[in-house]
Every structure is written in C-alpha cells, then in structure tokens.
Design an enzyme around this catalytic site. Structure first.
Site, PDB file in Angstrom:
ATOM      1  N   GLN A  89     -10.442  -4.122  -3.685  1.00  0.00           N
ATOM      2  CA  GLN A  89     -11.411  -3.877  -3.263  1.00  0.00           C
ATOM      3  C   GLN A  89     -12.216  -3.850  -4.214  1.00  0.00           C
ATOM      4  O   GLN A  89     -13.189  -4.150  -3.717  1.00  0.00           O
ATOM      5  CB  GLN A  89     -11.288  -2.109  -2.859  1.00  0.00           C
ATOM      6  CG  GLN A  89     -12.544  -1.288  -3.031  1.00  0.00           C
ATOM      7  CD  GLN A  89     -13.322  -2.372  -1.246  1.00  0.00           C
ATOM      8  OE1 GLN A  89     -12.191  -1.793  -0.627  1.00  0.00           O
ATOM      9  NE2 GLN A  89     -14.501  -2.522  -1.295  1.00  0.00           N
ATOM     10  N   ARG A 149       0.451  -1.429   0.141  1.00  0.00           N
ATOM     11  CA  ARG A 149      -0.198   0.424   0.196  1.00  0.00           C
ATOM     12  C   ARG A 149       0.859   1.357   0.065  1.00  0.00           C
ATOM     13  O   ARG A 149       1.974   1.299   0.947  1.00  0.00           O
ATOM     14  CB  ARG A 149      -0.968  -0.078   0.966  1.00  0.00           C
ATOM     15  CG  ARG A 149      -1.757   1.649   1.467  1.00  0.00           C
ATOM     16  CD  ARG A 149      -2.665   1.324   2.123  1.00  0.00           C
ATOM     17  NE  ARG A 149      -3.873   0.620   1.780  1.00  0.00           N
ATOM     18  CZ  ARG A 149      -5.764   0.492   2.458  1.00  0.00           C
ATOM     19  NH1 ARG A 149      -5.683   1.079   3.089  1.00  0.00           N
ATOM     20  NH2 ARG A 149      -6.325  -0.100   1.697  1.00  0.00           N
ATOM     21  N   ARG A 205     -13.510  -8.712   1.203  1.00  0.00           N
ATOM     22  CA  ARG A 205     -12.147  -8.562   1.005  1.00  0.00           C
ATOM     23  C   ARG A 205     -11.534  -9.918   1.476  1.00  0.00           C
ATOM     24  O   ARG A 205     -10.623  -9.964   0.707  1.00  0.00           O
ATOM     25  CB  ARG A 205     -12.372  -6.596   1.839  1.00  0.00           C
ATOM     26  CG  ARG A 205     -12.310  -5.951   1.604  1.00  0.00           C
ATOM     27  CD  ARG A 205     -11.706  -4.888   0.072  1.00  0.00           C
ATOM     28  NE  ARG A 205     -10.613  -6.033  -0.302  1.00  0.00           N
ATOM     29  CZ  ARG A 205      -9.329  -4.289   0.243  1.00  0.00           C
ATOM     30  NH1 ARG A 205     -10.228  -3.767   0.932  1.00  0.00           N
ATOM     31  NH2 ARG A 205      -8.404  -4.630   0.108  1.00  0.00           N
ATOM     32  N   CYS A 239     -16.357   1.741   0.265  1.00  0.00           N
ATOM     33  CA  CYS A 239     -15.490   0.487   0.200  1.00  0.00           C
ATOM     34  C   CYS A 239     -14.758   0.291   1.940  1.00  0.00           C
ATOM     35  O   CYS A 239     -14.589  -0.154   2.528  1.00  0.00           O
ATOM     36  CB  CYS A 239     -14.212   1.016  -0.692  1.00  0.00           C
ATOM     37  SG  CYS A 239     -13.117   2.568  -0.263  1.00  0.00           S
ATOM     38  N   HIS A 275      -6.965   0.185  -6.461  1.00  0.00           N
ATOM     39  CA  HIS A 275      -7.137   0.044  -5.612  1.00  0.00           C
ATOM     40  C   HIS A 275      -8.524  -1.702  -6.448  1.00  0.00           C
ATOM     41  O   HIS A 275      -9.347  -1.919  -5.501  1.00  0.00           O
ATOM     42  CB  HIS A 275      -7.713   0.399  -4.949  1.00  0.00           C
ATOM     43  CG  HIS A 275      -8.076  -0.342  -3.333  1.00  0.00           C
ATOM     44  ND1 HIS A 275      -7.317  -0.867  -2.719  1.00  0.00           N
ATOM     45  CD2 HIS A 275      -8.925   0.230  -2.255  1.00  0.00           C
ATOM     46  CE1 HIS A 275      -7.449  -1.590  -1.503  1.00  0.00           C
ATOM     47  NE2 HIS A 275      -8.341  -0.629  -1.466  1.00  0.00           N
ATOM     48  N   ASP A 335     -17.203   7.141  -1.779  1.00  0.00           N
ATOM     49  CA  ASP A 335     -15.917   6.601  -1.169  1.00  0.00           C
ATOM     50  C   ASP A 335     -15.964   7.912  -0.235  1.00  0.00           C
ATOM     51  O   ASP A 335     -16.294   9.207  -0.886  1.00  0.00           O
ATOM     52  CB  ASP A 335     -14.585   6.310  -2.251  1.00  0.00           C
ATOM     53  CG  ASP A 335     -13.286   5.856  -1.064  1.00  0.00           C
ATOM     54  OD1 ASP A 335     -13.607   5.926   0.023  1.00  0.00           O
ATOM     55  OD2 ASP A 335     -12.123   6.339  -1.922  1.00  0.00           O
TER      56      ASP A 335
HETATM   57  N1   CP Z   1     -11.688  -0.669   1.757  1.00  0.00           N
HETATM   58  C1   CP Z   1      -9.537  -0.746   2.469  1.00  0.00           C
HETATM   59  O1   CP Z   1      -8.722  -0.776   1.749  1.00  0.00           O
HETATM   60  O2   CP Z   1      -9.827  -0.121   3.829  1.00  0.00           O
HETATM   61  P1   CP Z   1      -8.410  -0.454   4.588  1.00  0.00           P
HETATM   62  O3   CP Z   1      -7.788   1.427   4.289  1.00  0.00           O
HETATM   63  O4   CP Z   1      -9.537  -0.164   6.000  1.00  0.00           O
HETATM   64  O5   CP Z   1      -7.863  -1.408   4.587  1.00  0.00           O
HETATM   65  N1  NVA Z   2      -9.709   6.641  -1.387  1.00  0.00           N
HETATM   66  C1  NVA Z   2      -9.475   6.252  -0.049  1.00  0.00           C
HETATM   67  C2  NVA Z   2      -9.785   4.901  -0.360  1.00  0.00           C
HETATM   68  C3  NVA Z   2      -9.440   3.877   0.945  1.00  0.00           C
HETATM   69  C4  NVA Z   2      -9.668   2.379   1.307  1.00  0.00           C
HETATM   70  C5  NVA Z   2      -7.386   6.926  -0.092  1.00  0.00           C
HETATM   71  O1  NVA Z   2      -7.269   6.204  -0.976  1.00  0.00           O
HETATM   72  O2  NVA Z   2      -7.924   7.030   1.036  1.00  0.00           O
END
Ligand code: CP
Ligand code: NVA
Length: 308
Positions: free
Chosen positions: A136, A106, A295, A268, A133, A228
C-alpha cells in the site's frame, strides 16, 4: 538494480534507493500500458496468494499483474487450503516453495509472514499483516509523487488509528525524506518500536516524525492528509467502542482548512466508517482512486523485480 529473490515483509528492509527503484519501475509500467503484454517477464511463473482476510484491491491488482506479466496467480483462501484446517504455516511454506515461484500472504499476525519467509526458498510478499502494509505504501508514495512532483520535504498528516498502514507510512515517509505527523486518540498511537525506528531514520534524513493526539496541530500546513478505517479487519468486536472514541478524528472540511490549500486527501480504502466526511472524500483534493489504481502499477514492479 537486482532485487530478485528478496522478501518484502516491510519497507524497513529496503533502502531509499531500492524504494526509489521500485517507484521508478512502477512509473515505467504505468507509462507504457502495452509493455505489460510485451514484458512477459514472469512467463511460466506462478504466485501462491494466501488470504486469511478479505481483499478487493490487493487481490485484484496482484492477480491482474501476474496475468499481464505472463504468469499465473493461485488464490488460496484460508478455508480453501489445509492451513485453515490446522496445517502449520511452516509446512505450508515448505510445500509451496516446491511448487510455486513466490508467495503473497495477507495474515492476521505479522509473525506468520515472518515464519513463511524463514521457511520459504522463494520470495514472500506481505499483503497486509497486523503490523505492516508495504504494498500500500509503495502505491501511496507513487501517488504523492505524481500529484506533488516530489516526496522529499513534504508534510504528511495522518489522522485516525495508529494501525498497520500508519506504521508502514511512518517507515516509508522517513526513508523518502518526508515529514510525518500523526494524531490518534490516546491509547491508539502507532507502535512505539516503529515510531522509534522511523524517528531515527527521519533524523538521518533531516525530517521530523511527530506523534500527538491533536488533529488540528497535525493537519496544519500539511501537503497530504491521510486516514484509514477506524476498525481494521479482526477488530470487529471493538467497532462500537472505537467509533465512539474516534469521533473527533473524522476528517472534516473544517479540519482540512488547516492544511495547505492544494493538499491532497488519501485513504487506502475500503472507506467504511465515514472516517472522512463525504464532502472531503468526494472533493477535488481527494486522490483516493488514483491511489487505488497505483496498487496495480506498483505491484507489477514488485512482482517483476522480486520474482523475475
Ligand atoms: N487497500 C487495500 O489493501 O485494500 P484491500 O483490502 O481491498 O486489498
Ligand atoms: N487497516 C486496515 C487496512 C485495510 C486495507 C485493516 O487492517 O483492515
């Protein structure tokens, strides 16, 4: 189908048949919970999980999945490893490739997962970048199929920020033959390059991608309504400005009266800035916790297929 050794940086690198395979594998894992423990397909395998940002769902689903599959996950927070003290992504990739069997990352800049994949001899899985992502979206597609019985021909409405999750949904929907309409404030539309790509794929599949600034038009007749957070991780400094600009894009009960009566609401998570009202978030149409649970089932399929 053999997906072993593949990276997963974006669903754009996967064919509809490969996405279908991953969804069907997810369903198998979900249907037979005990099989998690019998199918120790990753016995003796380790996964290095680099996290430059916070996570609940991605971290917990992946660590749990590795355990169920018989393997081991190492949580490598940015500040726990030398990456946070100036070691390069390239060297991190080359070292991890000698020790573990897969890397999940990430990151802030999508370029970093690209560099990881180009310098790794093992699968690299994007666990969220500024651009995509994919994990997701596999969970989202599974959730939609479970609630609607199909994917092809449905209309998905995205209202909010044209961000990483929106970009990935554009690719996922186009590939699976779903129509997707997006409403964002001006200047917050999804990436043009990704919209063009999604439109091309959609055209081949006989469906439409529409980008607009009008939430009512976008939600009209939708089967699935999605949003989101308005402030993604890394954008905290812009929070006040964005929250003011996005006020008209909050998903309200009034807005969803334009959708089909049996529409489902998805997000999400985390739900932090009231991008949908509590009334919508807590309504019977909301499937956000099924989406979160999925997930786990989808990442099981990804890990077993790519690393097994
Ligand atoms: N939806 C999602 O990726 O959640 P987290 O940021 O908690 O991993
Ligand atoms: N768009 C959000 C998604 C988190 C799961 C971010 O990038 O923070």
């Amino acid at each position: 189908m053999d997906l072993s050794g593949r990276h997963l940086l974006s669903l754009k690198d996967y064919t509809p048949e490969e996405i279908r395979y991953l969804l069907d594998e997810s369903k198998k894992f979900k249907a037979d919970f005990k099989a998690y423990k019998r199918n120790r397909v990753l016995d003796g395998f380790t996964l290095g999980m680099i996290f430059q940002k916070k996570s609940t769902r991605t971290r917990v689903s992946t660590e749990t999945a590795m355990f169920f599959l018989g393997g081991h996950a190492l949580f490598l927070g940015q500040d726990d490893i030398q990456l946070g003290a100036g070691e390069s992504i390239k060297d991190t990739a080359r070292v991890l490739s000698r020790m573990v069997d897969g890397i999940l990352a990430r990151v802030y800049a999508h370029e970093d997962v690209d560099i990881l994949s180009k310098n790794s001899s093992i699968p690299v899985i994007n666990a969220l970048s500024d651009k995509y992502h994919p994990l997701q979206i596999l969970a989202d597609l599974l959730t939609i199929e479970e609630h609607k019985g199909k994917l092809a021909g449905l209309k998905l409405a995205w209202v909010g920020d044209g961000n990483n999750v929106c970009n990935s949904l554009l690719i996922g929907c186009a590939k699976m033959g779903m129509n997707m309409s997006v409403a964002t404030p001006k200047g917050y539309e999804p990436s043009e390059e990704i919209v063009e790509l999604a439109k091309d794929i959609a055209e081949d599949n006989g469906v439409k991608i529409i980008i607009s600034n009008d939430p009512v038009a976008v939600v009209t007749n939708a089967d699935v309504v999605v949003t989101d957070t308005f402030v993604s991780m890394g954008e905290e400094a812009e929070a006040e400005k964005k929250l003011a600009l996005f006020k008209k894009y909050v998903i309200t009960k009034e807005l969803v009266t334009n959708a089909k009566s049996n529409y489902i609401f998805m997000h999400c998570l985390p739900y932090k800035h009231k991008e949908a009202t509590e009334e919508v978030f807590e309504s019977e149409n909301s499937v956000v916790f099924d989406e979160a649970e999925n997930r786990l089932h989808t990442v099981m399929a990804v890990l077993a297929s790519l690393m097994g």
